[in-house]
Design an enzyme around this catalytic site. Structure first.
Site, mmCIF file in Angstrom:
data_model
loop_
_atom_site.group_PDB
_atom_site.id
_atom_site.type_symbol
_atom_site.label_atom_id
_atom_site.label_comp_id
_atom_site.label_asym_id
_atom_site.label_seq_id
_atom_site.Cartn_x
_atom_site.Cartn_y
_atom_site.Cartn_z
ATOM 1 N N GLN A 347 9.714 -5.467 -52.848
ATOM 2 C CA GLN A 347 8.911 -5.425 -51.822
ATOM 3 C C GLN A 347 7.323 -5.717 -52.299
ATOM 4 O O GLN A 347 7.412 -5.663 -53.640
ATOM 5 C CB GLN A 347 8.568 -3.859 -51.566
ATOM 6 C CG GLN A 347 9.372 -3.458 -50.300
ATOM 7 C CD GLN A 347 9.346 -2.074 -49.770
ATOM 8 O OE1 GLN A 347 9.273 -1.084 -50.556
ATOM 9 N NE2 GLN A 347 9.956 -1.722 -48.594
ATOM 10 N N THR A 516 10.175 1.668 -56.103
ATOM 11 C CA THR A 516 11.510 1.928 -56.689
ATOM 12 C C THR A 516 12.508 1.720 -55.227
ATOM 13 O O THR A 516 13.751 2.054 -55.256
ATOM 14 C CB THR A 516 11.772 3.120 -56.880
ATOM 15 O OG1 THR A 516 10.574 3.573 -57.959
ATOM 16 C CG2 THR A 516 13.115 3.335 -57.694
ATOM 17 N N HIS A 517 11.933 0.864 -54.360
ATOM 18 C CA HIS A 517 12.720 0.097 -53.339
ATOM 19 C C HIS A 517 13.656 -1.137 -53.444
ATOM 20 O O HIS A 517 13.169 -2.021 -52.823
ATOM 21 C CB HIS A 517 11.788 0.065 -52.067
ATOM 22 C CG HIS A 517 10.883 1.371 -51.907
ATOM 23 N ND1 HIS A 517 9.800 1.391 -51.069
ATOM 24 C CD2 HIS A 517 11.081 2.616 -52.234
ATOM 25 C CE1 HIS A 517 9.343 2.677 -51.282
ATOM 26 N NE2 HIS A 517 10.286 3.454 -51.835
ATOM 27 N N ASN A 518 14.256 -1.144 -54.358
ATOM 28 C CA ASN A 518 15.198 -2.132 -54.834
ATOM 29 C C ASN A 518 16.298 -2.354 -53.828
ATOM 30 O O ASN A 518 16.818 -1.400 -53.470
ATOM 31 C CB ASN A 518 15.767 -1.919 -56.073
ATOM 32 C CG ASN A 518 14.656 -1.564 -57.310
ATOM 33 O OD1 ASN A 518 14.356 -0.336 -57.318
ATOM 34 N ND2 ASN A 518 14.374 -2.526 -58.093
ATOM 35 N N ASN A 556 14.402 -6.682 -47.496
ATOM 36 C CA ASN A 556 13.776 -5.475 -47.704
ATOM 37 C C ASN A 556 12.886 -5.376 -46.314
ATOM 38 O O ASN A 556 12.351 -6.157 -45.992
ATOM 39 C CB ASN A 556 12.865 -5.421 -49.008
ATOM 40 C CG ASN A 556 13.037 -3.757 -49.236
ATOM 41 O OD1 ASN A 556 13.127 -2.922 -48.315
ATOM 42 N ND2 ASN A 556 12.874 -3.440 -50.527
#
Ligand SMILES: Cc1cc2nc3c(=O)[nH]c(=O)nc-3n(C[C@H](O)[C@H](O)[C@H](O)COP(=O)(O)OP(=O)(O)OC[C@H]3O[C@@H](n4cnc5c(N)ncnc54)[C@H](O)[C@@H]3O)c2cc1C
Ligand code: SF4
Length: 590
Positions: A347, A516-518, A556
């Protein structure tokens, strides 16, 4: 030789949000469900009790609740020609570990995706033409629509007790909510959190700029609440120790506070902590799984037979487990063949800190999701052809904490030690607010996950390798957002303004925390040649393996992912309950 345990109907690998949801859904169905979690057992009492949860050094700086890179990590490189190196210190992202996963130490920003984000390639092609998508950009549709997921978003809202103000209820636009959001079938279960001073300032300046500010949807409860499982939340007291900490107050929605307490009452559900799954074991036909092999709390290797395996170990861990288990064909970016590992995305964040000599923002008052936001620059609001990028971002003015070690913003140019630092700290502690942008990230042919050829874990198994860097499209998007944030910030006349947005030439840096938005790597879709999972998050190759979490996202979102992650878990659970159990096999014919 591995010890063999008694067979179960379902084995859940990992016990974060996704598998807590799945555990509840399948235990309610009467199945015998076992969860295996690699980390420790944890619960609000005694693990998150006051005062230990206000220990910033232990939890905020030394990451007590998070994965330990010395035990489990990934390797990282920017391009196919580099040798990847291990991520030895948590920085850019902070994956969870232990019962509850990252859902215990998250913030609770609870956004639904835009309907257009779930069919991004189709939306872009229909609206702007095929040529606007660069040849190496591999964005795809999810294969499931917003309308199909809406009932599950609605239920997950109610499970988490989300506090907010709806902007679109059944197509009717409501003042004070997000006018750009997809249709919601009901209002949020709780009203928004109380507003703080920064909310007031941001709301005013956003309105002056013709924008539509609204309270951030929050999984920090604004009032006492009982959810559909009978779990009770208390009102958030703005304790300021939210992200990176477990909630001491039963106010932050988490697997523990919203599901596990009720799930543990089901006699047909059990879980084992300190149990790390190494492999999903396949039957000789390679089309069905027969169970999993794990290392138990005593270090012994165990085979756990199961009829259904649900992998919910967090985005990139899911991909590694599939690769180690030989499920699906590994992706090769050179030949553009295979699927497992493709479409990794991250992101794009940017932000401004505003310093005011004459304004005081009480930094001891804060909550993970205490914020006002605008969504006027959402994916469905931007003319991609005019602006020259594909993507969107929301803007956020948040007051989350004033923790003394990490939360001491100072004007750019302040000395980092000595008398100058002391004076600036005295002048500015509690005198700043932030405006940040939280943006999407598109997927590309050469951004992917694979097994590392050089590095192994303590079991001798290859680590996962991440190949990723920023692309011009994403830099153009964040530079666009910089202009918007700068204008709002200047509208508030700060004495000093720090601005931080990535510019052309920026390389992905694993050191500073970003998000931590992998996502991606085991993506869902409609074609087995370009996706790992079908629209029910079921493996195309091994029909009794389902994979939950943001590894399913083909690119994403501009938003935080957990509402979509949870909504998809409920969607998959429904498919298992209503279709798969009646007739085990592929739910979609390839
Ligand atoms: C600091 C932080 C802040 C966040 N804030 C937000 C937010 O505000 N809003 C939002 O929407 N999202 C937020 N997120 C993301 C959110 O936490 C995740 O989307 C969510 O927790 C994902 O749930 P999951 O079940 O997929 O994975 P996880 O919560 O990561 O759970 C996976 C579990 O699997 C276990 N596991 C891994 N490998 C194995 C194995 N081999 N064997 C057994 N167990 C294994 C892990 O230990 C872990 O407990 C945040 C994340 C972090 C880290
Ligand atoms: S800020 Fe609120 S929700 Fe967050 S940990 Fe403190 S009491 Fe819990």
């Amino acid at each position: 030789m591995a010890r063999q345990e008694k067979p179960v109907d379902v084995v859940l690998v990992g016990l974060g949000w996704t598998n807590s949801i799945m555990g509840m859904e399948l235990a309610q169905e009467g199945l015998n469900v076992l969860a295996l979690e690699r980390g420790e057992d944890r619960d609000t009492v005694p693990d998150f009790a006051y005062p230990k949860m206000a220990d910033e050094l232990t939890y905020g700086v030394r990451y007590k609740l998070m994965a330990k890179p010395a035990k489990s990590t990934i390797t990282v490189r920017h391009s196919l020609t580099e040798t990847a190196l291990p991520y030895r210190h948590l920085g850019s992202f902070l994956p969870g570990d232990g019962v509850g996963g990252a859902g215990t130490h998250w913030n609770g920003h609870t956004w639904r995706p835009m309907p257009e984000e779930l069919r991004l390639r189709s939306y872009v092609e229909e609206t702007f033409g095929k040529d606007i998508i660069p040849a190496d950009m591999t964005i795809q549709d999810f294969g499931v629509s917003y309308d199909e997921l809406e009932p599950h978003f609605d239920f997950f809202d109610k499970v988490m007790g989300v506090s907010g103000k709806a902007g679109n209820v059944n197509g009717e636009i409501h003042e004070g909510g997000n006018p750009f959001e997809g249709r919601r079938s009901s209002e949020y279960p709780l009203p928004p959190l109380k507003r703080t001073f920064n909310d007031e300032l941001f709301t005013n300046v956003a309105k002056e700029h013709g924008l539509h500010p609204f309270p951030l949807p929050s999984s920090n409860a604004s009032e006492a609440y009982t959810n559909p499982y009978g779990m009770q939340l208390g009102p958030c007291n703005f304790c300021g120790f939210c992200e990176r900490y477990g909630c001491l107050n039963f106010s932050k929605a988490s697997p523990q506070t919203c599901i596990l307490g009720a799930l543990k009452q089901h006699k047909n559900f059990s879980y084992r902590a300190n149990s790390e799954v190494l492999k999903v074991e396949l039957a000789d036909d390679k089309k069905t799984a027969k169970g999993v092999t794990y290392i138990d709390k005593n270090g012994e290797e165990v085979f756990q037979p199961a009829k259904i395996v649900i992998v919910g170990t967090f985005a990139y861990n899911n991909v590694r487990l599939l690769l180690l288990s030989g499920i699906g064909q590994p992706y090769d970016p050179v030949t553009n063949t295979g699927t497992v590992g493709r479409n990794y995305a991250y992101q794009m964040m940017g932000g401004a800190t505003l310093f005011f000599k004459d304004k005081f923002f009480n930094p001891f008052i804060g909550a993970g999701s205490n914020a006002t936001t605008v969504d006027d620059y959402a994916i469905n609001q931007i003319d991609f052809a005019k602006e020259g990028f594909i993507g969107g971002s929301y803007l956020l003015a948040a007051q989350t904490n004033g923790q003394p070690i990490r939360s001491m913003p100072l004007p750019a140019g302040t000395p980092s030690w000595g008398a100058g630092w002391k004076k600036a700290t005295k002048d500015y502690y509690g005198h700043s607010m932030s405006i940040s942008s939280h943006g999407s990230n598109m997927s590309y042919r050469d951004c992917y996950l694979s097994l590392d050829p050089n590095y192994t874990d303590d079991h001798g198994l290859p680590l996962l390798r991440l190949t990723f860097d920023w692309k011009d499209n994403d830099i153009r998007m964040t530079q666009f957002m910089k202009g918007k944030v700068e204008a709002l910030a200047k509208g508030l006349n700060p004495d000093h303004l720090n601005i931080s947005f990535k510019d052309f030439g920026a390389k992905y840096d694993v050191r500073p925390y970003q998000t931590t938005h992998n996502v991606g790597g085991a993506i869902m879709g409609t074609n087995p040649k370009t996706s790992v999972l079908n629209r029910y998050q079921q493996s195309w190759d091994v029909h009794n393996v389902f994979v939950l979490g943001s590894s399913s996202f083909p690119q994403n979102l501009q938003y935080n992912p957990t509402m979509l992650v949870g909504g998809l878990a409920y969607w998959t659970a429904k498919a298992i309950r209503e279709q798969y159990l009646k007739q085990p096999g592929p739910l979609v014919q390839a």
